[in-house]
Write a protein that holds these residues in place. Structure first.
Motif, PDB file in Angstrom:
ATOM      1  N   SER A   1      55.825  52.603  54.503  1.00  0.00           N
ATOM      2  CA  SER A   1      54.649  51.897  54.015  1.00  0.00           C
ATOM      3  C   SER A   1      53.478  52.102  54.975  1.00  0.00           C
ATOM      4  O   SER A   1      52.326  52.217  54.553  1.00  0.00           O
ATOM      5  N   GLU A   2      53.762  52.164  56.277  1.00  0.00           N
ATOM      6  CA  GLU A   2      52.686  52.403  57.238  1.00  0.00           C
ATOM      7  C   GLU A   2      52.083  53.790  57.045  1.00  0.00           C
ATOM      8  O   GLU A   2      50.888  53.987  57.173  1.00  0.00           O
ATOM      9  N   HIS A   3      52.937  54.718  56.730  1.00  0.00           N
ATOM     10  CA  HIS A   3      52.481  56.077  56.484  1.00  0.00           C
ATOM     11  C   HIS A   3      51.485  56.105  55.329  1.00  0.00           C
ATOM     12  O   HIS A   3      50.529  56.862  55.322  1.00  0.00           O
ATOM     13  N   ALA A   4      51.734  55.226  54.348  1.00  0.00           N
ATOM     14  CA  ALA A   4      50.848  55.163  53.189  1.00  0.00           C
ATOM     15  C   ALA A   4      49.580  54.368  53.485  1.00  0.00           C
ATOM     16  O   ALA A   4      48.686  54.311  52.651  1.00  0.00           O
ATOM     17  N   GLY A   5      49.519  53.752  54.653  1.00  0.00           N
ATOM     18  CA  GLY A   5      48.311  53.019  55.030  1.00  0.00           C
ATOM     19  C   GLY A   5      48.403  51.510  54.834  1.00  0.00           C
ATOM     20  O   GLY A   5      47.407  50.815  54.847  1.00  0.00           O
ATOM     21  N   ILE A   6      49.613  51.012  54.658  1.00  0.00           N
ATOM     22  CA  ILE A   6      49.794  49.560  54.540  1.00  0.00           C
ATOM     23  C   ILE A   6      50.354  49.055  55.858  1.00  0.00           C
ATOM     24  O   ILE A   6      51.414  49.493  56.299  1.00  0.00           O
ATOM     25  N   VAL A   7      49.631  48.177  56.523  1.00  0.00           N
ATOM     26  CA  VAL A   7      50.109  47.669  57.810  1.00  0.00           C
ATOM     27  C   VAL A   7      50.182  46.151  57.745  1.00  0.00           C
ATOM     28  O   VAL A   7      49.249  45.491  57.285  1.00  0.00           O
ATOM     29  N   ILE A   8      51.317  45.610  58.196  1.00  0.00           N
ATOM     30  CA  ILE A   8      51.488  44.161  58.189  1.00  0.00           C
ATOM     31  C   ILE A   8      51.474  43.655  59.631  1.00  0.00           C
ATOM     32  O   ILE A   8      52.089  44.257  60.511  1.00  0.00           O
ATOM     33  N   ILE A   9      50.711  42.612  59.871  1.00  0.00           N
ATOM     34  CA  ILE A   9      50.713  41.987  61.197  1.00  0.00           C
ATOM     35  C   ILE A   9      51.372  40.627  61.048  1.00  0.00           C
ATOM     36  O   ILE A   9      50.871  39.751  60.356  1.00  0.00           O
ATOM     37  N   HIS A  10      52.526  40.490  61.697  1.00  0.00           N
ATOM     38  CA  HIS A  10      53.294  39.273  61.525  1.00  0.00           C
ATOM     39  C   HIS A  10      52.726  38.158  62.377  1.00  0.00           C
ATOM     40  O   HIS A  10      52.025  38.394  63.359  1.00  0.00           O
ATOM     41  N   GLN A  11      53.099  36.960  61.971  1.00  0.00           N
ATOM     42  CA  GLN A  11      52.645  35.778  62.705  1.00  0.00           C
ATOM     43  C   GLN A  11      53.141  35.827  64.145  1.00  0.00           C
ATOM     44  O   GLN A  11      52.392  35.576  65.087  1.00  0.00           O
ATOM     45  N   GLU A  12      54.414  36.161  64.304  1.00  0.00           N
ATOM     46  CA  GLU A  12      54.949  36.349  65.640  1.00  0.00           C
ATOM     47  C   GLU A  12      54.585  37.768  66.041  1.00  0.00           C
ATOM     48  O   GLU A  12      55.097  38.720  65.488  1.00  0.00           O
ATOM     49  N   LEU A  13      53.683  37.901  67.005  1.00  0.00           N
ATOM     50  CA  LEU A  13      53.174  39.225  67.341  1.00  0.00           C
ATOM     51  C   LEU A  13      54.286  40.091  67.922  1.00  0.00           C
ATOM     52  O   LEU A  13      55.103  39.632  68.704  1.00  0.00           O
ATOM     53  N   ALA A  14      54.272  41.353  67.530  1.00  0.00           N
ATOM     54  CA  ALA A  14      55.319  42.269  67.975  1.00  0.00           C
ATOM     55  C   ALA A  14      54.833  43.067  69.176  1.00  0.00           C
ATOM     56  O   ALA A  14      54.788  44.290  69.143  1.00  0.00           O
ATOM     57  N   LEU A  15      54.442  42.365  70.224  1.00  0.00           N
ATOM     58  CA  LEU A  15      53.940  43.047  71.417  1.00  0.00           C
ATOM     59  C   LEU A  15      54.925  42.847  72.563  1.00  0.00           C
ATOM     60  O   LEU A  15      55.619  41.848  72.616  1.00  0.00           O
ATOM     61  N   ILE A  16      54.939  43.816  73.465  1.00  0.00           N
ATOM     62  CA  ILE A  16      55.861  43.725  74.596  1.00  0.00           C
ATOM     63  C   ILE A  16      55.063  43.261  75.814  1.00  0.00           C
ATOM     64  O   ILE A  16      54.162  43.975  76.267  1.00  0.00           O
ATOM     65  N   PRO A  17      55.330  42.067  76.311  1.00  0.00           N
ATOM     66  CA  PRO A  17      54.447  41.424  77.294  1.00  0.00           C
ATOM     67  C   PRO A  17      54.195  42.240  78.554  1.00  0.00           C
ATOM     68  O   PRO A  17      53.078  42.232  79.078  1.00  0.00           O
ATOM     69  N   GLU A  18      55.196  42.968  79.038  1.00  0.00           N
ATOM     70  CA  GLU A  18      55.040  43.633  80.328  1.00  0.00           C
ATOM     71  C   GLU A  18      54.294  44.971  80.221  1.00  0.00           C
ATOM     72  O   GLU A  18      53.878  45.541  81.216  1.00  0.00           O
ATOM     73  N   LEU A  19      54.133  45.482  79.013  1.00  0.00           N
ATOM     74  CA  LEU A  19      53.449  46.766  78.872  1.00  0.00           C
ATOM     75  C   LEU A  19      51.939  46.560  78.753  1.00  0.00           C
ATOM     76  O   LEU A  19      51.475  45.479  78.411  1.00  0.00           O
ATOM     77  N   SER A  20      51.179  47.613  79.000  1.00  0.00           N
ATOM     78  CA  SER A  20      49.725  47.499  78.944  1.00  0.00           C
ATOM     79  C   SER A  20      49.248  47.499  77.494  1.00  0.00           C
ATOM     80  O   SER A  20      50.015  47.767  76.572  1.00  0.00           O
TER      81      SER A  20
END
Lengths: 426, 515
Positions: free
Chosen positions: B81-100
């Protein structure tokens, strides 16, 4: 047939694991041409492994609570040298020295418990540090020398029940002890049956109880008779008696007391335990402190047996103790395990060690085989769980009788996805 | 069918999980270049719909068709779906705290040649994308060092990098303060003007009213209606009416309240977030409970209901700042769970598998686990006889379906597990029992029985607090209902004056007003 199953499985699943131990013993008995079950060898197995089994008692509680203790060997060594030096340099009478040793163990345990429970450092790190600190302490105190201990002290590691009464070709006290244990077990079993009947709980068939009691009694009496028939002067080792007393005490604490329940609760689900009013930090502190005290006792028993304390006592003990606990059915994630199971796990390792030694197999192969046994036992457990079947070893070792025969009765799978749906909305 | 104005059409989507129909014949059409909001109560099926769209639930696990840019789509995972241009941003952010920031933006999509990352290109590209979302931060800053609002912007920048055409934001402002929320909404407007279509799920109706071009309302897994905001006539009242238009269909056992004296009261209760000290999860809250009274607490997800209750229950959540508690006319300070239990407060947690149960335990051991001392001798030896009797007693009282009390709780159904948790707290004989989402994830029959248990407890003169996301449940059960929004109590309605509209209004009001 069902009844037979109940004798070995049924309510008390320790029997399955005991079965494996018995098979192992019989195999070595055959392979070594009868050397394994010779009186001297049996006595030797007990005496030579009592201190590891003492460690396993403490270790199983630590592991049930969801921690680990890598420092036990070093703690044992540090306490061993302290006690030996105290006796030699301060002329401490040996009974006082034992108390002194337990006190040192308690202090060390409080130190480690403080870091784990109240500062929140993982026990793996705290005890890894402890492993270095207390090994160093042992060598610093003893200046890397070997310090002998007096004969009285040696009793707790190398002593036997004395010969008393008429000459019967057997050690009378050992025999008496055997009869006493069997009587206590029979009395306890029937009391439980009576209580169960009184409150309307399900009582197993009398035939099953009798058969099982018969088997236990026969095994205990045979083992005691075997040890009692050793060379005059050798019989039931005192270290074995210390161990048995500890197993009874800790078995009782872990299954029958509030503290014991809390240890299982903390390991099973820390959050739920906390929200049920369990003082989780206090439990963490207690199990860590208790472990070091038992390590102190194990250290003293070892020093007593080898008549002196040295700089390399206790190297690698933590691994033997941890292996015993996991072979005995404990779970790495905590909440599961029993004292008796760990004893059986420890005995499996001990018999294996001893049998391979009797066959003259080198330390290299022995270690490889022991490693493989540990891996296989736990892998089998994991495999059973991943197949959705209740873990065999876990099931065998659970003290709490559970109805495993009818897991499909309630709809387990049905509710979980509903929760999932709801959670997706959060 | 290829209407060039329509970017997405989801037709007749149905999705069921064993035992529950999450979506039933949902239709959802998004026009190109608009901001389209999805509204609905907790559990209505909003997130499930978005998961179907983004391939979290792959093609084949649902019924119905998805047309995107006029083509039928069969996404097999999120990458498709991302390849098609659909991106979902979840409520719980999918970020890794220690990375820049930059590392997070390009994770799984690294700027690399034969596995070696080109950091100069990465950071330059990151800087460019950050500028597009109006975030002035060094791309090499660790993500944990920037606030939640900025993290949200990083997520959007990450989406821009994927050439997003359809951006889905699930509760983007739930964790943001007002200023950050405003900034985010401005950014969404900016994206719209650049031709990016946005779907936004939000509980904050004022924001939706301010930003959305269209609103689709979902209720109980079905599309209720799609409102055209640009055509005018849509306001918060209109949205609320659509969201709650359900009748009080759940049945409740007969119950005549016998309400006595006020016996529990807190005032000025203020609590900080355990990790973020400057965020207050309870703001100066005050309420009281009378004997025999069932008090409901309504609020949207994240409003701070659970936080307030856990904080009352022996300060088991957050850092207590100030506030007083009066129990039976005496001021008390209950700063540990065991003190709270001793004082007669019980708390049935919201997530029974994570917080309420030790799944390794049996029914028997769970029943007595919150007050073991009651069946133990002074030396702490558990009386197994008393334990069995107590467990049997509660099994019969609550009609828990289990082969025996020795049976493992993990093998029981959700409703019966909940009964065991209730038994555990009834065993402590509480004066005040707090129930957090007591009927979540259990079927209608078991709900009815649990309502009966709650009512019987109140009839015996105890105080009961019920926290629930289901308004019909609160309306059917409670004698009085408090509403919470963003950590503050925003109102208190008597059973007679409360209805779904009045509650929903107070639940979405940020400033306290008396009703």
């Amino acid at each position: 047939m069902d009844k037979l199953k109940q004798v070995f499985g049924g309510d008390t699943r320790q029997f399955g694991m005991i079965f494996a131990l018995v098979a192992l013993i019989l195999f070595f008995q055959w392979w070594t041409g009868g050397l394994t079950l010779k009186a001297d060898n049996v006595i030797n197995i007990f005496q030579g492994n009592a201190y590891i089994l003492v460690l396993a008692i403490g270790m199983v509680l630590v592991i049930i609570a969801g921690h680990i203790d890598l420092s036990v060997g070093s703690v044992a060594a540090a306490v061993g040298i302290s006690v030996a030096m105290a006796i030699r340099d301060w002329s401490l009478p040996w009974p006082v020295a034992i108390l002194f040793g337990l006190g040192v163990g308690a202090l060390i345990g409080a130190w480690q418990g403080f870091w784990v429970a109240y500062v929140g450092i993982p026990a793996f790190i705290v005890t890894l540090a402890g492993m270095l600190i207390f090994r160093g302490l042992n060598q610093y105190i003893g200046k890397s020398n070997t310090v002998p201990v007096p004969e009285g002290f040696q009793k707790i590691g190398a002593g036997y029940l004395p010969e008393v009464g008429p000459n019967t070709d057997y050690n009378n006290l050992t025999l008496l002890l055997g009869f006493a244990i069997v009587a206590a077990i029979i009395f306890g079993t029937f009391r439980t049956r009576r209580n169960q009947a009184k409150i309307g709980a399900t009582v197993e068939p009398m035939l099953v109880t009798l058969l099982r009691l018969g088997l236990i009694s026969a095994a205990i009496l045979a083992a005691m008779a075997l040890m009692a028939s050793g060379r005059p002067g050798t019989s039931m080792p005192l270290s074995g008696i210390i161990l048995a007393v500890l197993v009874i005490i800790y078995g009782f604490i872990s299954t029958r007391t509030v503290v014991g329940r809390h240890i299982y609760a903390v390991g099973g689900n820390r959050h739920a335990a906390e929200l049920s009013g369990v003082k989780t930090k206090k439990i963490d502190f207690l199990v860590m402190m208790n472990m070091s005290m038992l390590a102190a006792l194990a250290g003293m028993m070892f020093v007593a047996r080898s008549t002196s304390s040295g700089p390399f006592d206790g190297v690698g003990w933590e691994l033997d103790a941890i292996a015993a606990v996991f072979i005995g059915g404990a779970a790495v994630s905590g909440g599961v395990g029993t004292v008796v199971g760990s004893m059986i796990g420890g005995l499996v390792m001990a018999v294996l060690n001893n049998g391979l030694q009797l066959k003259g197999i080198g330390a290299d192969m022995t270690q490889i085989i022991k490693g493989l046994v540990l891996l296989t036992a736990v892998a089998f457990d994991v495999f059973q769980k991943s197949q959705g079947r209740p873990s065999l070893i876990g099931r065998l070792m659970r003290n709490k009788p559970q109805d495993v025969a009818a897991p499909a009765q309630t709809d387990l799978g049905r509710e979980a996805p509903v929760d999932q749906v709801v959670r997706t909305e959060s | 069918m290829a209407d060039p104005d329509v970017i997405l059409e989801m037709r007749d989507i149905s999705k069921s999980f064993p035992g529950v129909k999450a979506l039933q014949h949902v239709n959802f059409t998004v026009k190109r270049g608009e901001v389209h909001a999805i509204c609905g109560e907790n559990g209505a099926g909003k997130s499930t719909l978005m998961k179907v769209l983004s391939g979290v639930w792959p093609h084949g696990t649902y019924e119905g068709d998805i047309y995107y840019n006029g083509d039928l789509c069969t996404f097999k995972d999120i990458r498709a779906s991302e390849h098609a241009g659909i991106v979902i941003i979840h409520q719980e952010l999918a970020l890794i705290p220690e990375l820049s920031i930059a590392e997070n933006m390009f994770i799984g999509n690294e700027n690399a040649k034969s596995g070696v990352i080109d950091w100069v290109a990465t950071n330059n590209k990151a800087r460019e994308l950050l500028a597009r979302v109006g975030l002035r931060e060094d791309p090499e800053t660790p993500i944990k060092n920037i606030g939640v609002g900025k993290q949200q912007l990083v997520e959007i920048a990450k989406a821009l990098n994927k050439d997003v055409q359809l951006l889905i934001l699930d509760e983007p402002t739930a964790a943001l303060n007002e200023e950050d929320s405003r900034h985010l909404l401005d950014l969404i407007r900016g994206l719209r003007s650049k031709g990016i279509t946005c779907v936004i799920i939000s509980h904050k109706l004022n924001e939706i009213e301010a930003i959305a071009n269209s609103i689709t309302i979902i209720r109980d897994g079905q599309t209720v209606e799609t409102l055209d905001v640009d055509a005018g006539g849509v306001n918060e009242d209109r949205i609320i009416k659509g969201m709650v238009g359900r009748s009080l269909e759940s049945r409740f056992p007969d119950h005549t309240p016998k309400i006595g004296e006020k016996f529990f009261e807190i005032s000025g209760w203020t609590v900080q977030h355990p990790q973020v000290p400057d965020r207050l999860v309870c703001k100066n809250s005050s309420f009281f409970v009378r004997q025999g009274e069932i008090v409901g607490f309504a609020g949207l997800m994240g409003a701070g209901r659970t936080e307030l209750m856990r904080s009352i229950f022996g300060h088991s959540y957050g850092n207590f700042v100030s506030g007083s508690m009066v129990l039976d006319g005496k001021p008390v300070k209950l700063d540990s769970v065991s003190k709270a239990i001793e004082a007669g407060i019980g708390y049935v947690t919201e997530d029974r598998k994570v917080l309420g149960l030790n799944l390794l335990d049996s029914v028997k051991t769970t029943t007595v686990s919150a007050e073991l001392t009651k069946i133990a001798s002074r030396l702490g030896v558990v009386d197994r006889h008393a334990e069995f009797v107590a467990a049997e007693d509660y099994r019969k009282q609550l009609r828990t379906k289990t082969p025996s009390v020795e049976y493992g709780v993990s093998k029981l159904s959700g409703g019966n597990q909940q009964k065991v948790v209730l038994a555990k707290w009834l065993f402590t004989d509480p004066e005040l029992l707090i129930l957090d989402e007591p009927t979540r994830g259990i079927d209608v029959g078991a709900k009815y029985e649990i309502y009966g248990i709650i009512q019987r407890l109140a009839e015996s003169g105890k105080g009961v607090i019920v926290v629930s996301s289901e308004l019909p449940e609160l309306l059917g059960l409670s004698d009085r209902i408090y509403t919470i929004c963003e950590g503050a109590i925003t109102g208190c309605l008597d059973k007679r004056e409360a209805n779904q509209e009045s509650l929903m209004r107070l639940m979405t009001t940020t400033t306290a007003k008396s009703a």
